[in-house]
Design a protein around this motif. Structure first.
Motif, PDB file in Angstrom:
ATOM      1  N   UNK A 111       0.840  -1.209   0.000  1.00  0.00           N
ATOM      2  CA  UNK A 111       0.000   0.000   0.000  1.00  0.00           C
ATOM      3  C   UNK A 111       0.869   1.251   0.000  1.00  0.00           C
ATOM      4  N   UNK A 112       1.943   1.238   0.785  1.00  0.00           N
ATOM      5  CA  UNK A 112       2.860   2.378   0.792  1.00  0.00           C
ATOM      6  C   UNK A 112       3.525   2.565  -0.559  1.00  0.00           C
ATOM      7  N   UNK A 113       3.909   1.462  -1.213  1.00  0.00           N
ATOM      8  CA  UNK A 113       4.540   1.563  -2.535  1.00  0.00           C
ATOM      9  C   UNK A 113       3.589   2.186  -3.556  1.00  0.00           C
ATOM     10  N   UNK A 114       2.328   1.830  -3.490  1.00  0.00           N
ATOM     11  CA  UNK A 114       1.358   2.391  -4.422  1.00  0.00           C
ATOM     12  C   UNK A 114       1.088   3.871  -4.168  1.00  0.00           C
ATOM     13  N   UNK A 115       1.390   4.321  -2.954  1.00  0.00           N
ATOM     14  CA  UNK A 115       1.100   5.708  -2.600  1.00  0.00           C
ATOM     15  C   UNK A 115       2.336   6.574  -2.427  1.00  0.00           C
ATOM     16  N   UNK A 116       3.513   6.048  -2.698  1.00  0.00           N
ATOM     17  CA  UNK A 116       4.740   6.809  -2.494  1.00  0.00           C
ATOM     18  C   UNK A 116       4.900   7.924  -3.524  1.00  0.00           C
ATOM     19  N   UNK A 117       4.197   7.846  -4.620  1.00  0.00           N
ATOM     20  CA  UNK A 117       4.332   8.820  -5.699  1.00  0.00           C
ATOM     21  C   UNK A 117       4.091  10.258  -5.288  1.00  0.00           C
ATOM     22  N   UNK A 119       5.209  11.770  -2.874  1.00  0.00           N
ATOM     23  CA  UNK A 119       6.424  12.369  -2.330  1.00  0.00           C
ATOM     24  C   UNK A 119       7.342  12.896  -3.434  1.00  0.00           C
ATOM     25  N   UNK A 120       7.155  12.447  -4.663  1.00  0.00           N
ATOM     26  CA  UNK A 120       7.986  12.895  -5.776  1.00  0.00           C
ATOM     27  C   UNK A 120       7.897  14.403  -5.948  1.00  0.00           C
ATOM     28  N   UNK A 121       6.706  14.934  -5.794  1.00  0.00           N
ATOM     29  CA  UNK A 121       6.516  16.380  -5.941  1.00  0.00           C
ATOM     30  C   UNK A 121       7.070  17.159  -4.754  1.00  0.00           C
ATOM     31  N   UNK A 123       9.943  16.338  -3.305  1.00  0.00           N
ATOM     32  CA  UNK A 123      11.408  16.255  -3.386  1.00  0.00           C
ATOM     33  C   UNK A 123      11.843  14.857  -3.759  1.00  0.00           C
ATOM     34  N   UNK A 124      12.772  14.758  -4.684  1.00  0.00           N
ATOM     35  CA  UNK A 124      13.244  13.463  -5.154  1.00  0.00           C
ATOM     36  C   UNK A 124      13.889  12.652  -4.045  1.00  0.00           C
ATOM     37  N   UNK A 125      14.626  13.300  -3.169  1.00  0.00           N
ATOM     38  CA  UNK A 125      15.294  12.579  -2.081  1.00  0.00           C
ATOM     39  C   UNK A 125      14.269  11.893  -1.188  1.00  0.00           C
ATOM     40  N   UNK A 126      13.217  12.623  -0.806  1.00  0.00           N
ATOM     41  CA  UNK A 126      12.179  12.035   0.048  1.00  0.00           C
ATOM     42  C   UNK A 126      11.543  10.836  -0.648  1.00  0.00           C
ATOM     43  N   UNK A 127      11.257  10.992  -1.930  1.00  0.00           N
ATOM     44  CA  UNK A 127      10.635   9.925  -2.710  1.00  0.00           C
ATOM     45  C   UNK A 127      11.528   8.684  -2.742  1.00  0.00           C
ATOM     46  N   UNK A 128      12.800   8.872  -3.048  1.00  0.00           N
ATOM     47  CA  UNK A 128      13.735   7.749  -3.174  1.00  0.00           C
ATOM     48  C   UNK A 128      13.944   7.053  -1.835  1.00  0.00           C
ATOM     49  N   UNK A 129      14.133   7.806  -0.771  1.00  0.00           N
ATOM     50  CA  UNK A 129      14.338   7.203   0.556  1.00  0.00           C
ATOM     51  C   UNK A 129      13.112   6.397   0.961  1.00  0.00           C
ATOM     52  N   UNK A 168      11.060   4.910  10.827  1.00  0.00           N
ATOM     53  CA  UNK A 168      11.922   5.870  10.125  1.00  0.00           C
ATOM     54  C   UNK A 168      11.229   6.369   8.862  1.00  0.00           C
ATOM     55  N   UNK A 169      10.575   5.449   8.137  1.00  0.00           N
ATOM     56  CA  UNK A 169       9.861   5.851   6.928  1.00  0.00           C
ATOM     57  C   UNK A 169       8.735   6.833   7.263  1.00  0.00           C
ATOM     58  N   UNK A 170       8.026   6.601   8.353  1.00  0.00           N
ATOM     59  CA  UNK A 170       6.959   7.518   8.758  1.00  0.00           C
ATOM     60  C   UNK A 170       7.541   8.897   9.088  1.00  0.00           C
ATOM     61  N   UNK A 171       8.720   8.935   9.741  1.00  0.00           N
ATOM     62  CA  UNK A 171       9.372  10.207  10.020  1.00  0.00           C
ATOM     63  C   UNK A 171       9.796  10.900   8.725  1.00  0.00           C
ATOM     64  N   UNK A 172      10.298  10.130   7.766  1.00  0.00           N
ATOM     65  CA  UNK A 172      10.681  10.693   6.466  1.00  0.00           C
ATOM     66  C   UNK A 172       9.474  11.354   5.810  1.00  0.00           C
ATOM     67  N   UNK A 173       8.352  10.641   5.814  1.00  0.00           N
ATOM     68  CA  UNK A 173       7.128  11.176   5.209  1.00  0.00           C
ATOM     69  C   UNK A 173       6.660  12.420   5.945  1.00  0.00           C
ATOM     70  N   UNK A 174       6.724  12.408   7.289  1.00  0.00           N
ATOM     71  CA  UNK A 174       6.304  13.581   8.078  1.00  0.00           C
ATOM     72  C   UNK A 174       7.127  14.813   7.721  1.00  0.00           C
ATOM     73  N   UNK A 175       8.439  14.636   7.630  1.00  0.00           N
ATOM     74  CA  UNK A 175       9.305  15.774   7.302  1.00  0.00           C
ATOM     75  C   UNK A 175       9.189  16.165   5.825  1.00  0.00           C
ATOM     76  N   UNK A 176       8.979  15.186   4.954  1.00  0.00           N
ATOM     77  CA  UNK A 176       8.841  15.495   3.525  1.00  0.00           C
ATOM     78  C   UNK A 176       7.602  16.346   3.288  1.00  0.00           C
TER      79      UNK A 176
END
Length: 179
Positions: A111-117, A119-121, A123-129, A168-176
């Motif tokens: 589900x996260x993979x289908x919704x990670x897109x 984050x691309x807008x 920042x690329x770093x947030x999306x890739x991480x 960690x991924x949830x923190x990445x998303x929060x900051x992104x």
């Protein structure tokens, strides 16, 4: 393209989720035996409660779906049986949990993979991480599912790793999302 928000703002829900998952992961690493027994007992109690709820719901549901309602009764009985089995045989509960956790981890990660897109807008770093972390959790879920006995032996470490990576991924998303 798929979302219309120009600015998310800092996502406190994701941040709190991330912190809680990291704390839970650290607890599992520090106290693997207590963590597994606690998870086993909780799993047992939840299964028993869910089974009782399904059995009680059967009598109402059969008015609306008389031909298929027996499935609800069967599922309720099985839930109670498995709950009691796991309650009185904690090792069996832990092995049973490994399979259920693997399924849960896999579904959440997909589900996260289908919704990670989105984050691309931001920042690329947030999306890739986030993408790398989501792929890593899918791999861990598949490994747990492929080797449930081995996973049961190392279950605490795998759960701890998953919880920390997910946190960690949830923190990445929060900051992104603050951008």
């Amino acid at each position: 393209m798929f979302y219309t928000r120009d600015r998310w703002g800092f996502d406190w829900r994701e941040f709190i989720t991330g912190v809680l998952f990291i704390i839970a992961g650290i607890f599992i690493f520090r106290h693997p035996d207590a963590g597994l027994v606690t998870l086993g007992l909780l799993f047992s109690i939840i299964a028993i409660a869910h089974g009782i709820t399904q059995i009680a719901g059967f009598f109402e549901i059969r008015k609306y779906t008389p031909h298929a309602s027996w499935l609800l009764m069967l599922a309720g009985i099985l839930d109670v049986i498995f709950g009691l089995l796991f309650l009185f045989n904690i090792p069996a509960g832990i092995v049973g949990m490994t399979v259920l956790f693997a399924i849960w981890f896999f579904i959440d990660s997909i589900a996260n993979l289908f919704n990670v897109g989105h984050l691309r807008d931001l920042g690329t770093v947030w999306f890739v991480v986030s993408l790398i972390l989501d792929i890593l959790t899918v791999v861990l879920a598949v490994l747990i599912f492929m080797q449930p006995v081995v996973a049961a032996v190392s279950f605490a470490a795998l759960i701890g790793i998953y919880l920390i990576i997910f946190g960690i991924n949830a923190l990445v998303v929060a900051f992104a999302r603050r951008n």
